[in-house]
Design a protein around this motif. Structure first.
Motif: not given
Length: 622
Positions: A364-365, A389-393, A412-417, A423-424
């Motif tokens: 899960t995310a 921008d180098g990240r998954y949004v 929310a953002v992450s460096d990996s899918p 969370d932002k």
């Protein structure tokens, strides 16, 4: 009363007459010697006791089969002498008979049977004579086995040079019913979806065999081969003409038929396996005609029927059989597609696939610990994934059912899918933006600007985001630089796709979540400007609830909609991934479906038959 009684008697008499005529329609047996008409009183003649068509059951269990054929004297004077013989019809005579009777009988070659004696002589005292028609079942088997569909007969005629032969009592057709083991396919059409590099499928066979009229298992231990008929190309052409298809013959290197059908004693059915090599196939529809051949036992016949194997690199819907509504898909640099769905699986499920057909669950995310918490407990709906921008949004709808002014869009953002996603917070607040039911967001980047489309049955709106994509871009006075309504109240689940000079706005209308009764329908409008107006074919504006239908439910599927961003395969084919209910399995929830997007000549998208497919050719990825 008398009239009614007479009607009953007449009706009963007619019924009895019909039964009699039916019973005598084939083989007939008359004792003409008992007749006393004027013609018989003046003549002497001979006749066949049985005439017409006589079915003879020839058992393969016997070394020799003998049918006794009786010739009788008739007329007023039977004390005569004379020679009689039994001869075969000519081919021309049988052809004429077939044409007259509407039959298609085939004559058995004369070397496969004998009539003994060749001729006989009546003495004055004899009333009848018998001829024996002899057959060797094993020889007969070889001929009939070459064409099991043919109807074989021995056409015989009573002849005499010395005495008159009774008209219409001189011809007999012995219709051969061979009681031999017949090996047949259990079915004559099979659909094969080739998804693995080496795909195997079973071919079932049955052995039809009777002994003294009773079904029996095999009396032999034997094998039989599967072969491709020599006229396979012609069979494919004929199949296509009959079924209005465009299959091609499966290339010879794409299949392996080495495994034989094997029957043990007492078996009544058996299977064998055919192996297909996916790498030897293109993504198209193929036909593989097969027939049974070369039984190792010389008493077993193979039916001439053709098994048509419909072979293709295809998939079945649903591609994900678990509830994962409102899917969003991204194709990443690692070669995988990642799919995210509304949290029917808590914390938002993630699936992964190489081909958009076979998916594996990746978790899960969010977790219970990383799950968004702003404004209290809500549900995670309608994710939308992007990479910049180098990240998954990951945009999500932070929603409360029935509380439309407290349903918003978060990010929310992450460096990996596969996460973890951090969370932002809130991107679009329903109350701040003045848009009730602010859910079902869609991110679109065009001309260097990042846009957010959103809304659900309270209008579809668009706004511009900040460069990092995490907030609404505002003027100095705190108002959004862009807030525009582009669709009316019919729509939700917006999706923008650019093709040629047009932007296409896909959306869903109707009820999303009523199981088999769901009326969700995927619709579209188009514009030459990303901000609209989006129009239908006749110029009607989606702002006033006009649209064109792309996809709707049918007898199998209900509520197809909320499609992901459109994906394009290596052949340039566009694909729609969306959710829907399978009506007979609606309790499984909104499963994930895949369909090819077609385009009209004037540039309007649609799914074939305007409904979800049960199966189709796979996307092409090399």
């Amino acid at each position: 009363m008398k009239c009614r009684t007479m009607k009953k008697v007449l009706t009963k008499s007619l019924c009895m007459l019909a039964v009699f005529l039916l019973a005598t329609a084939c083989g007939k047996e008359d004792d003409v010697s008992q007749t006393n008409n004027n013609e018989d009183s003046k003549t002497s003649y001979v006749y066949l006791k049985k005439y017409g068509v006589e079915i003879i059951k020839v058992s393969i269990q016997k070394e020799e089969f003998v049918y006794s054929l009786s010739v009788f004297k008739g007329g007023n004077n039977t004390a005569f002498e004379g020679n009689v013989k039994i001869s075969a019809w000519t081919e021309e005579e049988l052809t004429a008979y077939n044409k007259n009777k509407g039959t298609s009988y085939v004559s058995i070659a004369s070397d496969l049977y004998s009539v003994t004696p060749e001729r006989q002589t009546f003495t004055k005292e004899q009333k009848s004579l018998n001829f024996d028609v002899k057959l060797i079942p094993e020889k007969l088997l070889k001929v009939i086995g070459e064409n099991t569909k043919a109807e074989y007969v021995i056409p015989l005629r009573l002849e005499s040079e010395d005495v008159e032969v009774k008209a219409n009592r001189q011809d007999l057709l012995l219709y051969i019913s061979l009681e031999a083991p017949m090996l047949k396919f259990a079915f004559y059409e099979k659909t094969v979806f080739v998804q693995e590099e080496s795909t195997s499928f079973n071919v079932g066979t049955v052995l039809n065999y009777k002994i003294d009229g009773k079904a029996s298992g095999s009396q032999w231990d034997f094998t039989s081969e599967l072969v491709v008929p020599e006229n396979a190309s012609e069979l494919v052409t004929t199949y296509n003409q009959s079924n209005k298809t465009d299959y091609e013959l499966l290339p010879s290197g794409a299949y392996d038929l080495t495994e034989k059908v094997h029957y043990n004693i007492n078996d009544t059915k058996a299977e064998t396996t055919v192996v297909i090599d996916r790498n030897k196939m293109e993504v198209k529809y193929y036909l593989l005609p097969l027939k049974l051949s070369t039984p190792s036992s010389n008493v077993v016949m193979c039916d001439n029927g053709i098994l048509y194997c419909l072979v293709s690199r295809s998939y079945n819907n649903p591609i994900i059989a678990f509830s994962a509504p409102d899917p969003t898909v991204i194709h990443t640099d690692d070669g995988y597609f990642y799919l995210y769905g509304t949290e029917d699986t808590r914390n938002m499920p993630i699936y992964r696939s190489k081909d958009m057909v076979s998916w594996e669950y990746m978790g899960t995310a969010f977790t219970n610990e990383t799950r968004p918490i702003w404004e209290g407990e809500h549900s995670l709906w309608a994710p939308e994934i992007r990479h910049f921008d180098g990240r998954y949004v990951l945009y999500y709808s932070w929603a409360k059912w029935g509380d439309e002014w407290n349903s918003n869009v978060g990010v929310a953002v992450s460096d990996s899918p596969t996460g973890p996603f951090i969370d932002k917070g809130c991107v679009i607040d329903a109350q701040d933006m003045g848009v009730q039911n602010s859910i079902d967001q869609f991110f679109y980047e065009d001309g260097g600007k990042k846009y957010m489309f959103w809304g659900s049955f309270r209008g579809i709106y668009v706004t511009e985001l900040t460069d990092d994509g995490l907030r609404v871009k505002m003027n100095a006075d705190g108002t959004p630089v862009l807030k525009k309504r582009i669709c009316g109240n019919y729509f939700e689940a917006t999706n923008i796709y650019k093709k040629g000079e047009y932007y296409y706005l896909f959306a869903s209308i109707g009820s999303c979540c009523e199981g088999a009764k769901s009326s969700y329908t995927t619709v579209v409008g188009r514009s030459k400007n990303v901000l609209g107006p989006y129009l239908n074919k006749t110029g009607g504006d989606m702002l006033y609830d006009k649209y064109e239908v792309v996809l709707k439910g049918n007898s199998v599927w209900a509520g197809p909609g909320h499609n992901s961003i459109i994906q394009v395969d290596d052949d340039g084919v566009e694909w729609l991934i969306y959710h829907g209910y399978k009506k007979l399995e609606a309790d499984n929830g909104r499963v994930v479906l895949l369909d090819r997007l077609h385009w009209t000549d004037d540039g309007w998208p649609y799914v074939k038959d305007l409904a979800p497919s049960v199966s189709s050719l796979i996307p092409v990825f090399r």
